[in-house]
Design a protein around this motif. Structure first.
Motif, PDB file in Angstrom:
ATOM      1  N   MET B   1     -27.944 -36.551  42.304  1.00 45.33           N
ATOM      2  CA  MET B   1     -27.102 -35.553  42.541  1.00 45.33           C
ATOM      3  C   MET B   1     -25.526 -35.541  41.648  1.00 45.33           C
ATOM      4  O   MET B   1     -25.061 -36.406  41.524  1.00 45.33           O
ATOM      5  N   ASP B   2     -25.195 -34.427  41.038  1.00 44.96           N
ATOM      6  CA  ASP B   2     -24.017 -34.452  40.562  1.00 44.96           C
ATOM      7  C   ASP B   2     -22.964 -33.821  41.123  1.00 44.96           C
ATOM      8  O   ASP B   2     -21.571 -33.634  40.762  1.00 44.96           O
ATOM      9  N   THR B   3     -23.027 -33.510  42.446  1.00 49.06           N
ATOM     10  CA  THR B   3     -22.028 -32.690  43.263  1.00 49.06           C
ATOM     11  C   THR B   3     -21.349 -34.095  43.892  1.00 49.06           C
ATOM     12  O   THR B   3     -21.877 -35.072  44.271  1.00 49.06           O
ATOM     13  N   PRO B   4     -19.944 -33.705  44.165  1.00 51.15           N
ATOM     14  CA  PRO B   4     -19.146 -34.730  44.847  1.00 51.15           C
ATOM     15  C   PRO B   4     -19.736 -34.965  46.403  1.00 51.15           C
ATOM     16  O   PRO B   4     -20.372 -34.090  47.143  1.00 51.15           O
ATOM     17  N   GLN B   5     -19.613 -36.043  46.739  1.00 53.09           N
ATOM     18  CA  GLN B   5     -20.089 -36.482  48.270  1.00 53.09           C
ATOM     19  C   GLN B   5     -19.024 -36.284  49.150  1.00 53.09           C
ATOM     20  O   GLN B   5     -18.557 -37.185  50.048  1.00 53.09           O
ATOM     21  N   ALA B   6     -18.468 -34.785  49.045  1.00 60.47           N
ATOM     22  CA  ALA B   6     -17.545 -34.677  50.187  1.00 60.47           C
ATOM     23  C   ALA B   6     -18.005 -34.470  51.556  1.00 60.47           C
ATOM     24  O   ALA B   6     -19.347 -34.199  51.654  1.00 60.47           O
ATOM     25  N   PRO B   7     -17.380 -34.924  52.537  1.00 62.57           N
ATOM     26  CA  PRO B   7     -17.794 -34.650  54.059  1.00 62.57           C
ATOM     27  C   PRO B   7     -17.834 -33.437  54.365  1.00 62.57           C
ATOM     28  O   PRO B   7     -17.173 -32.327  53.550  1.00 62.57           O
ATOM     29  N   ALA B   8     -19.070 -32.722  55.246  1.00 56.28           N
ATOM     30  CA  ALA B   8     -18.904 -31.651  55.392  1.00 56.28           C
ATOM     31  C   ALA B   8     -17.913 -30.889  56.129  1.00 56.28           C
ATOM     32  O   ALA B   8     -17.257 -29.771  56.032  1.00 56.28           O
ATOM     33  N   ALA B   9     -17.128 -31.553  56.943  1.00 57.67           N
ATOM     34  CA  ALA B   9     -15.881 -31.212  57.630  1.00 57.67           C
ATOM     35  C   ALA B   9     -14.772 -32.168  57.158  1.00 57.67           C
ATOM     36  O   ALA B   9     -14.465 -33.173  57.715  1.00 57.67           O
ATOM     37  N   PRO B  10     -14.137 -31.793  55.975  1.00 58.18           N
ATOM     38  CA  PRO B  10     -13.125 -32.531  55.404  1.00 58.18           C
ATOM     39  C   PRO B  10     -11.893 -32.881  56.411  1.00 58.18           C
ATOM     40  O   PRO B  10     -11.647 -31.739  56.967  1.00 58.18           O
ATOM     41  N   SER B  11     -11.328 -33.813  56.146  1.00 58.71           N
ATOM     42  CA  SER B  11     -10.110 -33.994  56.835  1.00 58.71           C
ATOM     43  C   SER B  11      -9.346 -34.831  55.934  1.00 58.71           C
ATOM     44  O   SER B  11      -9.540 -35.600  54.997  1.00 58.71           O
ATOM     45  N   VAL B  12      -8.160 -34.828  56.393  1.00 63.39           N
ATOM     46  CA  VAL B  12      -7.020 -35.720  55.668  1.00 63.39           C
ATOM     47  C   VAL B  12      -7.285 -37.187  55.633  1.00 63.39           C
ATOM     48  O   VAL B  12      -7.483 -37.949  54.590  1.00 63.39           O
ATOM     49  N   ASP B  13      -7.874 -37.818  56.737  1.00 59.12           N
ATOM     50  CA  ASP B  13      -8.368 -39.262  56.900  1.00 59.12           C
ATOM     51  C   ASP B  13      -9.540 -39.235  55.998  1.00 59.12           C
ATOM     52  O   ASP B  13      -9.826 -40.132  55.254  1.00 59.12           O
ATOM     53  N   ALA B  14     -10.277 -38.280  55.826  1.00 60.19           N
ATOM     54  CA  ALA B  14     -11.826 -38.391  55.211  1.00 60.19           C
ATOM     55  C   ALA B  14     -11.366 -38.303  53.800  1.00 60.19           C
ATOM     56  O   ALA B  14     -12.099 -39.106  53.056  1.00 60.19           O
ATOM     57  N   ASP B  15     -10.402 -37.696  53.370  1.00 61.29           N
ATOM     58  CA  ASP B  15     -10.062 -37.614  52.036  1.00 61.29           C
ATOM     59  C   ASP B  15      -9.417 -39.126  51.540  1.00 61.29           C
ATOM     60  O   ASP B  15      -9.841 -39.621  50.713  1.00 61.29           O
ATOM     61  N   VAL B  16      -8.663 -39.559  52.549  1.00 59.57           N
ATOM     62  CA  VAL B  16      -8.161 -40.617  52.093  1.00 59.57           C
ATOM     63  C   VAL B  16      -9.483 -41.911  52.004  1.00 59.57           C
ATOM     64  O   VAL B  16      -9.060 -42.910  51.153  1.00 59.57           O
ATOM     65  N   VAL B 100     -22.988 -22.293  52.801  1.00 58.82           N
ATOM     66  CA  VAL B 100     -22.013 -22.646  53.850  1.00 58.82           C
ATOM     67  C   VAL B 100     -21.532 -24.193  53.517  1.00 58.82           C
ATOM     68  O   VAL B 100     -20.518 -24.414  53.265  1.00 58.82           O
ATOM     69  N   ASP B 101     -22.566 -25.045  53.074  1.00 60.52           N
ATOM     70  CA  ASP B 101     -22.408 -26.294  52.638  1.00 60.52           C
ATOM     71  C   ASP B 101     -21.479 -26.330  51.337  1.00 60.52           C
ATOM     72  O   ASP B 101     -20.565 -27.105  51.415  1.00 60.52           O
ATOM     73  N   MET B 102     -21.677 -25.369  50.546  1.00 63.86           N
ATOM     74  CA  MET B 102     -20.780 -25.293  49.149  1.00 63.86           C
ATOM     75  C   MET B 102     -19.489 -24.953  49.568  1.00 63.86           C
ATOM     76  O   MET B 102     -18.403 -25.602  49.070  1.00 63.86           O
ATOM     77  N   LEU B 103     -19.395 -24.014  50.303  1.00 61.66           N
ATOM     78  CA  LEU B 103     -17.954 -23.559  50.923  1.00 61.66           C
ATOM     79  C   LEU B 103     -17.098 -24.841  51.743  1.00 61.66           C
ATOM     80  O   LEU B 103     -15.856 -24.731  51.263  1.00 61.66           O
ATOM     81  N   LYS B 104     -17.926 -25.364  52.349  1.00 62.84           N
ATOM     82  CA  LYS B 104     -17.175 -26.766  52.933  1.00 62.84           C
ATOM     83  C   LYS B 104     -16.663 -27.736  51.803  1.00 62.84           C
ATOM     84  O   LYS B 104     -15.573 -28.185  51.763  1.00 62.84           O
ATOM     85  N   GLN B 105     -17.617 -27.770  50.767  1.00 61.43           N
ATOM     86  CA  GLN B 105     -17.335 -28.777  49.741  1.00 61.43           C
ATOM     87  C   GLN B 105     -16.243 -28.263  48.922  1.00 61.43           C
ATOM     88  O   GLN B 105     -15.262 -28.800  48.489  1.00 61.43           O
ATOM     89  N   TRP B 106     -16.277 -27.137  48.749  1.00 60.60           N
ATOM     90  CA  TRP B 106     -15.328 -26.333  47.884  1.00 60.60           C
ATOM     91  C   TRP B 106     -13.964 -26.491  48.539  1.00 60.60           C
ATOM     92  O   TRP B 106     -12.707 -26.675  47.694  1.00 60.60           O
ATOM     93  N   THR B 107     -13.888 -26.182  49.931  1.00 60.75           N
ATOM     94  CA  THR B 107     -12.406 -26.414  50.435  1.00 60.75           C
ATOM     95  C   THR B 107     -11.883 -27.784  50.351  1.00 60.75           C
ATOM     96  O   THR B 107     -10.621 -28.007  50.032  1.00 60.75           O
TER      97      THR B 107
END
Lengths: 431, 431
Positions: B1-16, B100-107
């Motif tokens: 897949m070419d989409t980022p592996q972002a967590p469904a519920a992102p947080s600052v910690d997850a980003d870090v 919904v999953d895309m909106l989470k990744q977008w956020t």
């Protein structure tokens, strides 16, 4: 008439006389600034805003004016500005005198606008029952390092076998009709043109204003064939500066000709005595190519693939095996079909071009893909010995071809600079 | 897949945690900066450039990051940035969970990019045999006050009578299908859309990068329906600032809602409890109109005609009979059909909108005219009580109509802000 009442042979004095009664205080300062600019010193000026009742006029800002007069046109060796508006015009008249008159008016307007001044009487002066000489949207904006660079296309000299303006014999041999290259998919509506104007500035409103006002002056003599907005520069002509990234996320064209490297400019950029037509001495040949990037395909390729295509790292832009962007590449260590290896001067007998390309994005195509890419601009002493052999090689071999397509193309002879007030664009060709 | 592996519920910690091993030093600083941003303090950050081996990372520059989290979305009351890239998307799936999953990744991606960081693992980290998470062309550029503002169009709630995603009942009454106005000549290919993203930044490369990366994340779920680049702002939301000029050379929209005028924002911009759908409380309704200017015709009109059309002077922008742009106009002294008189709040029972329009130029049309004008963006508490009555009046009476044509139109409900990490765009609508 809606064209400015510019004198046929503009001069600094004539420009100053055009200024309205209400703008005298501001313009006294402008005269000083213009003198400094003519002497080669970059000065910062702001357009006189009449409505500000003398509170603006000339002021020092962080955005300098680039001198208009000189041996070479500005906008070539000038450090690359942030934004571009490029226009190709077709001449719509057979009247040589009308064309010459327009070129004189354009020169006067270009000297004013690059100096941070308005065209003619400006946007708010002059008779109220006449259209203003300047469209006004740059009122109050600084000069923003605006440069205006003119070029003449092959069709100005000869079209359909016809010597349109009595200058066929002056067509430089180097101003060839560009050959077809493998992969070309050219849109004629975005290719060619009798005359081009390259407007570069740090503020896009200033560049757009300049093209619009030249188009307006030229109404009845020329019409815009196509134009291109560039939102981000992709090249640097400043030694040791980091190369800006293109829309593939890479730095490209690291070994660009520096605008301060007098020898490289003389060897590779400026046409010299004996090169061909005398009127082109001190000028340069410009190739413009609209290169669409298949961004969606590129974005699906792996980092390894992307780096192999260029032969350099994405992060720093260093050639493979090196640490920094400007480290000398070991060309034999790069993939055979990598862009750096194929395009490097050492792979091409020392061939160099001066690049001034810009990224563009023009909305979306019918398939929901961004219509985006690189508007490639390259200046050279002789296109036959520079762009043509380089592009032949790249079009046949470059791994990058999988991700790009050339969709527009044009070629122009850009004459030497206007050396002093009273001279005009194309004088050596038409005079 | 070419989409980022972002967590469904992102947080600052997850980003870090997503940050690569090689970027740890830089990101320790980023954590601090992000905390400051979340607390409402504008901070200046620069994208980590991995290739610079720790020499860049986070640094203080003159271009601040605008906080992403808050009660309202940024990009509305935020002081207007210099450049715009606006995209309207169509949802190409019927799968609510995928949307919904895309909106989470977008956020998650939007929080990163507006903070001056890369999407996911970035452009040069992560596995080399996978496409990079970020396309990379903004590497090393400052945050540039990027804001990303999302809106939902009428067709997301219902299309061809179908409740596509189970949210038909949540369609706000204010999110009407806009009526036809006199003079409209709308291109459906530049109108409508299920979802919009407004990207504003002081650097166009940063705005273009943001739209491109969101489009990329959304591949398979949404496709770009149309997009618009704006090169120069035409409105100010900063009290007492000079209004920038539009491509007619005039200042317009002087009495814009100020981004710091809490009462005016509450009265005219933010949807309030009781206005309708609860999920829109704190949000705003966005009308986008692509307004082509007949520039060549305008440029042939006299200064008197131009000033009569607006009812103000071209130089200063003062209403007739007044000295300064912001002087209170004597509306009865202005021509009946003048734009200022017709559009002024005092002529419309106090009606006000918040304008964020940008000038555009998209090359040339088939007749050699510049395809240029105003991309009008207006935010309001209830479109039925603001844009619609105002535009009905203008479309029927405004002297300006001789020189403009509305060629694109769209309407979106922009929800309230994402208040903290872990929340996501559209959560109150879909959650």
């Amino acid at each position: 008439m809606d064209t400015p009442q510019a004198p046929a042979a503009p001069s600094v004095d004539a420009d100053v006389r055009q200024v309205s009664r209400r703008a005298v205080i501001g313009w006294a300062g402008a005269g000083v600034a213009l003198g400094a600019a003519a002497a080669g010193t970059a000065v910062a000026v702001t357009r006189h805003n009449d409505g500000a009742a003398g509170s603006s006029g000339v002021s020092v800002t962080d955005s300098a004016a680039v001198p208009f007069y000189g041996d070479h046109q500005s906008g070539i060796a000038t450090p690359v500005q942030d934004r571009l508006h490029f226009a190709a015009f077709d001449v719509t008249t057979d009247d040589r005198a009308a064309l010459v008159d327009m070129l004189k008016q354009w020169t006067s307007a270009a000297a004013a606008m690059t100096g941070g001044r308005e065209v003619g009487d400006g946007a708010v002066d002059g008779p109220d029952d006449a259209p203003p000489d300047d469209t006004g949207e740059a009122l109050g904006l600084p000069a923003s390092r605006l440069t205006l660079t003119i070029g003449f296309g092959p069709t100005l000299f000869e079209q359909d076998g016809k010597d349109r303006f009595g200058i066929r014999a002056k067509r430089p041999e180097a101003l060839i009709d560009l050959p077809h290259f493998p992969g070309d998919n050219l849109d004629q509506a975005r290719s060619g043109g009798d005359i081009c104007i390259q407007a570069c500035a740090d503020d896009p409103q200033v560049a757009v204003h300049a093209i619009r006002n030249l188009a307006r002056i030229g109404m009845g003599t020329v019409s815009v064939r196509w134009s291109q907005l560039g939102f981000g520069k992709t090249s640097s002509t400043t030694p040791d500066a980091q190369t800006p990234r293109n829309l593939m996320g890479f730095k490209d064209g690291t070994h660009n000709v520096s605008g301060t490297d007098t020898k490289a400019l003389a060897d590779h950029v400026w046409a010299a005595p004996g090169d061909g037509q005398d009127w082109m001495t001190g000028g340069s040949y410009l190739v413009a190519r609209r290169i669409r990037m298949h961004i969606e395909t590129w974005d699906r390729s792996s980092l390894t693939e992307q780096e192999n295509v260029f032969g350099r790292t994405k992060g720093e832009g260093a050639p493979f095996g090196k640490q920094k962007e400007r480290d000398t590449p070991d060309l034999k260590a790069l993939p055979d079909d990598s862009h750096v290896r194929l395009a490097h001067p050492d792979s091409n007998g020392g061939l160099r071009i001066l690049r001034r390309g810009f990224s563009f994005t023009d909305g979306t195509d019918g398939l929901g893909r961004l219509d985006a890419g690189l508007f490639f601009l390259a200046y050279q002493r002789d296109t036959r010995k520079a762009f043509v052999p380089l592009q032949r090689k790249l079009a046949g071999n470059d791994a990058l071809n999988e991700y790009i397509q050339h969709v527009g193309s044009a070629h122009f002879a850009c004459p030497s600079g206007v050396r002093k007030p009273g001279e005009w664009w194309g004088q050596a060709l038409f005079g």
